[in-house]
Write an enzyme that holds these catalytic residues in place. Structure first.
Site, PDB file in Angstrom:
ATOM      1  N   ASP A  80      28.818  19.099  20.552  1.00  0.00           N
ATOM      2  CA  ASP A  80      29.967  19.710  19.890  1.00  0.00           C
ATOM      3  C   ASP A  80      30.322  19.026  18.572  1.00  0.00           C
ATOM      4  O   ASP A  80      30.386  19.675  17.529  1.00  0.00           O
ATOM      5  CB  ASP A  80      31.179  19.739  20.835  1.00  0.00           C
ATOM      6  CG  ASP A  80      31.417  18.407  21.528  1.00  0.00           C
ATOM      7  OD1 ASP A  80      30.781  17.401  21.136  1.00  0.00           O
ATOM      8  OD2 ASP A  80      32.248  18.358  22.453  1.00  0.00           O
ATOM      9  N   ASP A 137      27.171   9.116  30.292  1.00  0.00           N
ATOM     10  CA  ASP A 137      26.316  10.287  30.495  1.00  0.00           C
ATOM     11  C   ASP A 137      24.915  10.003  29.982  1.00  0.00           C
ATOM     12  O   ASP A 137      24.729   9.272  28.999  1.00  0.00           O
ATOM     13  CB  ASP A 137      26.894  11.500  29.763  1.00  0.00           C
ATOM     14  CG  ASP A 137      28.252  11.912  30.316  1.00  0.00           C
ATOM     15  OD1 ASP A 137      28.520  11.600  31.490  1.00  0.00           O
ATOM     16  OD2 ASP A 137      29.047  12.523  29.574  1.00  0.00           O
ATOM     17  N   ASP A 158      33.304   7.024  31.358  1.00  0.00           N
ATOM     18  CA  ASP A 158      32.090   7.403  32.067  1.00  0.00           C
ATOM     19  C   ASP A 158      30.905   7.317  31.111  1.00  0.00           C
ATOM     20  O   ASP A 158      31.057   7.257  29.892  1.00  0.00           O
ATOM     21  CB  ASP A 158      32.207   8.807  32.666  1.00  0.00           C
ATOM     22  CG  ASP A 158      32.845   9.795  31.709  1.00  0.00           C
ATOM     23  OD1 ASP A 158      33.629  10.618  32.155  1.00  0.00           O
ATOM     24  OD2 ASP A 158      32.545   9.719  30.491  1.00  0.00           O
TER      25      ASP A 158
END
Length: 484
Positions: free
Chosen positions: A175, A96, A94
């Site tokens: 992160d 983002d 995917d």
């Protein structure tokens, strides 16, 4: 004249020495991280000819989204795992987008979108079945912004994260360093704030910020660290891995529905076997599957072998782009505690089938407190388990019915998996394999052989029926009919 030549030689040698020292110093700087993951970000712009990210491998709809946003005066970048994977010559699942437009602004720009989330407000831009996720740049929580925008639990877990900031702020809220890479569609450059490119080159997984604080903010980051280490074959930085073994209990605060999704990402990524090994190594399997972990701790050899066989089978199917179902995986993960409970119930005098059914319901219900298994999957798990006894018994009258059962294939695969793991099932798996390969005549012959074998067994155990003594009324009636 001699002194002049000597002075020139000293100058040349000295200059050469200084040049050599400066060159090696700069070279060592290039190989030494210049970014302190706990400090301020240092923006590095990598031009198109210096990185491998090509528009050829970027989703067209993702490019449409960033182009629409930038054409309206907003900043917009592809960010995160998609850029990391393109650097590693992998195919992103995917794409983002990160932008300085608010979720409401994004929603107004795209009619084919929907606003979701409370903890994190996001916009999903829909293109048929495809979805591009758009997030607004986020900032830190150092200042008080009110509970509507920022809210933490007593343990430090972020309950609401709608504090918006700059692109630099957003990079520090990511992160891992390898996920803090931004692709600019205007000049096709990659923007790196945290030396993520260097960590990609060295295969290092490094958490941004203080690891203990970041794990408390979102304990799922520990599971993400395991997943990326297995998926990318990266080594965790010492400061990133050290706290994990002591913080596994934080996962008990995560909603069970979210942990179910994370388990699917962990074990259905194509690296399930390696992920399972890392979960055990870092003591994170127990918080996810406590009953199964208890069986493994008691050296249940078959339990571990069955899980490995199931994960290996799943990994092969993922690599072959074949469909996988969570139900099959959960049936394997929970088989050992279910079988143990069923045996305990049978020791109490409960027949096998009711014991299995009761144990199935109890084990699945208990597991849902940790990873909320949707009903469509939990029912399939129970079907797979219920069919195991019937497939083992091979009752002749039920063979045709079992072959036509909608869950037969999944139950048969599970039966074979149990045999591969070392269970002694009297070659039931091989028998069901053979009968599926035969034509109708061959099937009937195999079923008749079961009937013949069963008939002899029943004949030896058959009791002789006792003749019923005639009643007095019956005797007199017979006597009267005989006289007539």
């Amino acid at each position: 004249m001699y002194s002049f030549i000597t002075a020139m030689a000293v100058l040349v040698l000295g200059g050469t020495l200084i040049f050599w020292l400066m060159r090696n110093r700069n070279r060592s700087k290039r190989h030494r991280p210049t970014f302190d993951v706990t400090g301020d970000p240092q923006k590095t712009v990598i031009p198109r000819d210096k990185h491998p990210v090509s528009r050829r491998y970027i989703n067209d709809n993702a490019l449409k989204v960033i182009n629409r946003l930038t054409s309206q005066g907003y900043e917009a970048y592809l960010v995160g795992g998609c850029i990391r994977d393109l650097y590693l010559d992998l195919h992103p699942k995917d794409f983002d987008v990160a932008t300085n437009a608010s979720p409401e602004d994004v929603r107004r720009l795209f009619r084919n979108s929907r606003l979701i989330g409370r903890r994190f407000k996001l916009v999903h831009v829909l293109f048929g079945r495809e979805m591009i996720e758009v997030a607004t740049f986020r900032a830190t929580h150092e200042q008080h912004h009110g509970q509507e925008k920022s809210h933490h639990s007593e343990s430090g877990r972020i309950l609401r994260d709608n504090v918006y900031g700059t692109m630099e702020d957003d990079a520090m809220r990511r992160d891992f360093t390898v996920n803090a890479l931004y692709y600019d569609g205007r000049d096709f450059s990659v923007v790196d704030f945290c030396n993520g490119v260097d960590d990609i080159r060295t295969g290092t997984l490094r958490l941004i910020g203080d690891p203990v604080t970041r794990y408390h903010e979102d304990p799922v980051r520990m599971l993400r660290a395991i997943r990326f280490a297995a998926k990318l074959n990266f080594t965790m930085a010492p400061e990133t891995e050290q706290p994990i073994r002591d913080l596994g209990q934080l996962l008990h605060d995560i909603p069970a529905a979210r942990l179910f999704d994370e388990v699917l990402k962990l074990l259905q990524s194509g690296q399930g076997v390696r992920t399972f090994e890392l979960l055990q190594e870092y003591q994170l399997f127990g918080p996810l599957f406590p009953a199964t972990a208890h069986c493994l701790q008691e050296q249940d050899r078959l339990a571990g072998h069955l899980i490995i066989e199931a994960l290996d089978s799943t990994d092969k199917r993922v690599r072959q782009n074949r469909p996988v179902t969570p139900a099959f995986l959960f049936a394997a993960l929970l088989w050992a505690p279910m079988r143990r409970m069923a045996r305990e119930l049978m020791d109490q005098g409960i027949p096998p089938v009711p014991a299995f059914q009761q144990a199935s319901m109890t084990v699945i219900t208990n597991q849902c407190h940790h990873t909320a298994i949707p009903r469509r999957f939990s029912m399939m798990v129970r079907d797979i388990w219920d069919l195991q006894i019937r497939l083992e018994r091979r009752q002749p009258k039920l063979i045709e019915t079992l072959l036509e059962h909608p869950k037969f294939r999944a139950a048969y695969d599970f039966l074979v998996l149990r045999e591969q793991a070392g269970e002694n099932l009297s070659a039931a798996g091989q028998w069901w394999t053979e009968i599926q390969e035969l034509d109708e005549h061959g099937r009937h012959a195999m079923i008749r052989s079961l009937t013949s074998h069963g008939g002899q067994k029943k004949q030896g155990n058959k009791r002789r029926r006792r003749r019923r003594k005639p009643r007095s009324g019956d005797a007199s009636s017979a006597h009267q009919s005989g006289e007539s």
